[in-house]
Design an enzyme around this catalytic site. Structure first.
Site, short mmCIF file in Angstrom:
data_model
loop_
_atom_site.label_atom_id
_atom_site.label_comp_id
_atom_site.label_asym_id
_atom_site.label_seq_id
_atom_site.Cartn_x
_atom_site.Cartn_y
_atom_site.Cartn_z
N GLU A 1 -2.62 10.73 -0.51
CA GLU A 1 -3.84 9.92 -0.56
C GLU A 1 -4.22 9.46 0.84
O GLU A 1 -5.41 9.42 1.19
CB GLU A 1 -3.64 8.70 -1.47
CG GLU A 1 -4.90 7.85 -1.69
CD GLU A 1 -5.11 6.74 -0.67
OE1 GLU A 1 -6.19 6.12 -0.71
OE2 GLU A 1 -4.22 6.51 0.17
N GLU A 2 -3.21 9.11 1.63
CA GLU A 2 -3.49 8.59 2.96
C GLU A 2 -4.11 9.63 3.88
O GLU A 2 -4.68 9.29 4.92
CB GLU A 2 -2.21 8.03 3.59
CG GLU A 2 -1.59 6.84 2.84
CD GLU A 2 -2.44 5.58 2.89
OE1 GLU A 2 -3.54 5.61 3.48
OE2 GLU A 2 -2.01 4.55 2.33
N ASP B 1 -4.78 0.61 -6.44
CA ASP B 1 -4.47 0.87 -5.03
C ASP B 1 -4.51 -0.44 -4.26
O ASP B 1 -5.58 -0.96 -3.98
CB ASP B 1 -5.49 1.87 -4.47
CG ASP B 1 -5.08 2.41 -3.11
OD1 ASP B 1 -4.09 1.92 -2.54
OD2 ASP B 1 -5.76 3.32 -2.63
N HIS C 1 -1.09 -0.81 6.74
CA HIS C 1 -0.75 0.42 7.47
C HIS C 1 0.16 0.15 8.67
O HIS C 1 0.05 0.83 9.70
CB HIS C 1 -2.02 1.14 7.91
CG HIS C 1 -2.68 1.89 6.80
ND1 HIS C 1 -3.67 2.82 7.01
CD2 HIS C 1 -2.50 1.87 5.46
CE1 HIS C 1 -4.06 3.34 5.85
NE2 HIS C 1 -3.35 2.76 4.89
N ASP D 1 0.84 -1.20 0.00
CA ASP D 1 0.00 0.00 0.00
C ASP D 1 0.88 1.25 0.00
O ASP D 1 1.18 1.78 1.05
CB ASP D 1 -0.90 -0.02 1.23
CG ASP D 1 -1.87 1.14 1.29
OD1 ASP D 1 -2.07 1.81 0.26
OD2 ASP D 1 -2.44 1.35 2.37
#
Length: 497
Positions: free
Chosen positions: A309-310, A338, A438, A275
């Protein structure tokens, strides 16, 4: 990438559509885009993170180095990339937060296992009584309406269940009701993973998220009237700058633009090699290889690498917002990549025809044709897909909000794989699609290379399909191409130099 939802399985009964016709002896773009070309990009991103604080987050050195790498590779491939700088609200957790129950049963919870800090949490140290905010009648979540906080005692910590609306809306309502902090607990369908997400903008009160199992226990204690919690957060929120990178072919009809994109940033917790080094590495490889089929590229192809984006799709939002009406009208469609290499993932395709009925908003006209291109391709390879809802959680939403058809493939985040999915796609039931979502462990080794290869093939196929022709994408504001014959047949087009 931010959280996604996965829908129903698509079987193998789809009718295979016509692929772009290749000249004799000329391979397809799917043949040219190979795993051996994508993996070095992922390794480069890993090396950059290793040398720059362990991450590639926007606003940090690791992102700037990643952007420099992409620009260098695009330039070497003959592009003239544009770097679009923009300001954004930077967020960073300086030291791990603290979460504990001080009464009635003193317990300290484990950061990263039991709970996490939400992005854009404020800094603070709060010990207070906890008040449970009940889920709505549909059981989708709580805190989405100001009325949900009727009778809430100011100064208390709000216990709110995830779902129903954004963390931004929930937090805003809680803060207006006088909450000193917000403790979010996970949905019942994700029993063991803590809530992980973003409030989308900076807040002044601490925000943490924890597991559903723990949430059920704490809600019961709160309703008994004797629950007290301690939450401490140490965060930074300030304005910084980051960038988008945009490059396009010098050939193809400039009045019909096929846009292919992926976000380049990671979260601050880790290097982000699935990611979204998987998506960014694939888009970069497609850009490097598309020149070998330029005789079949009748429409301009634009490659985009998004920053921030995050933090809430901020790069793509900025990009789309700064396009003129004429420039928006030239974009025929947007393909988003993504997370396409989740180690326990699925082959997911975005639900462009809205057949699931669970999309956060109705996809613009033409999105169904994008989904069909993917389903046709994988039907031809006898590889099943899983329909995947548009949840507004990635850069496709910025284009959809502008009325631009969108689609893509992806492999999943931290949602737990079902037994049915394991039977179809392999992997392990009861384990998240990406157990390192994440986290610091989202490294070069956190990639299912078979899945990455298959989803990259589909992305390359769709890119070539629409680069060759887009008449099946029904969109009112797409101009008629100058060379209509070439657009429909793929023949007779002379690429610009």
């Amino acid at each position: 990438m931010r959280k996604i939802a996965i829908g129903t399985l698509i079987g193998l009964a789809a009718t295979l559509g016509a692929a772009p016709s290749a000249n004799a002896g000329t391979p397809s773009l799917a043949d040219l885009v190979q795993l051996k070309d994508i993996r070095p990009h992922q390794l480069a991103f890993q090396t950059i993170a290793n040398n720059n604080g362990g991450n590639r987050a926007s606003g940090e050195v690791g992102f700037e180095k990643s952007a420099n790498y992409v620009v260098a590779k695009l330039t070497l491939a003959g592009y003239k990339p544009t770097i679009q700088r923009f300001a954004f609200p930077f967020y960073k957790e300086v030291t791990p937060s603290v979460f504990a129950q001080t009464a009635p049963s003193p317990t300290s919870y484990i950061h990263g296992t039991d709970y996490r800090t939400l992005d854009y949490s404020g800094a603070g140290d709060v010990t207070a009584a906890a008040v449970a905010v009940d889920p709505d009648a549909a059981g989708l979540g709580s805190g989405c309406e100001a009325d949900d906080f009727a009778g809430f005692t100011a100064g208390s910590i709000a216990l709110i269940r995830r779902g129903g609306c954004t963390f931004e809306v929930k937090t805003d309502n809680a803060q207006k009701a006088g909450a000193s902090a917000v403790a979010y607990y996970q949905r019942p369908d994700v029993p063991d993973a803590p809530v992980e997400g973003t409030a989308l903008r900076p807040f002044t009160i601490p925000l943490i998220g924890f597991t559903n199992k723990l949430g059920v226990e704490l809600v019961q204690a709160a309703k008994a009237g004797d629950l007290k919690l301690h939450i401490k957060t140490d965060t930074i929120s300030e304005q910084r700058t980051t960038s988008n990178i945009v490059a396009e072919t010098a050939y193809g009809n400039p009045d019909r633009v096929v846009t292919v994109g992926a976000h380049l940033d990671s979260v601050a917790a880790g290097p982000g090699i699935n990611d979204n080094g998987s998506g960014a590495g694939t888009v970069l490889t497609i850009a490097q290889k598309i020149g070998e089929i330029r005789g079949r590229v009748n429409n301009r192809v634009r490659f985009t690498f998004w920053g921030a984006e995050e933090g809430g799709d901020l790069g793509s939002k900025y990009y789309v917002a700064n396009l003129s009406a004429e420039e928006k009208a030239k974009i025929a469609l947007y393909l988003n990549l993504d997370m396409i290499g989740s180690p326990n993932g699925v082959r997911g395709v975005l639900d462009g025809d809205d057949s699931l009925g669970t999309n956060s908003s109705k996809p613009p006209a033409g999105s169904d044709a994008i989904e069909k291109a993917f389903t046709d391709y994988y039907a031809g390879r006898k590889l099943p897909l899983k329909q995947d809802a548009f949840t507004g959680s990635s850069d496709y939403q910025s284009f959809m909000d502008a009325g631009i058809p969108a689609g893509g493939v992806r492999s999943g985040t931290d949602t737990v794989k079902t037994a049915e999915e394991a039977a179809v796609f392999g992997g392990t039931a009861g384990v998240a699609y990406d157990p390192c979502y994440h986290q610091a462990c989202d490294t070069y080794n956190n990639v299912n290379t078979t899945l990455l290869n298959e989803l990259a093939d589909g992305a390359a196929y769709a890119t070539e399909t629409f680069a060759n022709s887009v008449p099946m994408v029904k969109r009112d504001n797409v101009p008629t191409p100058t060379n209509q014959t070439a657009d429909k047949t793929g023949a007779g087009h002379t690429p610009a130099s």
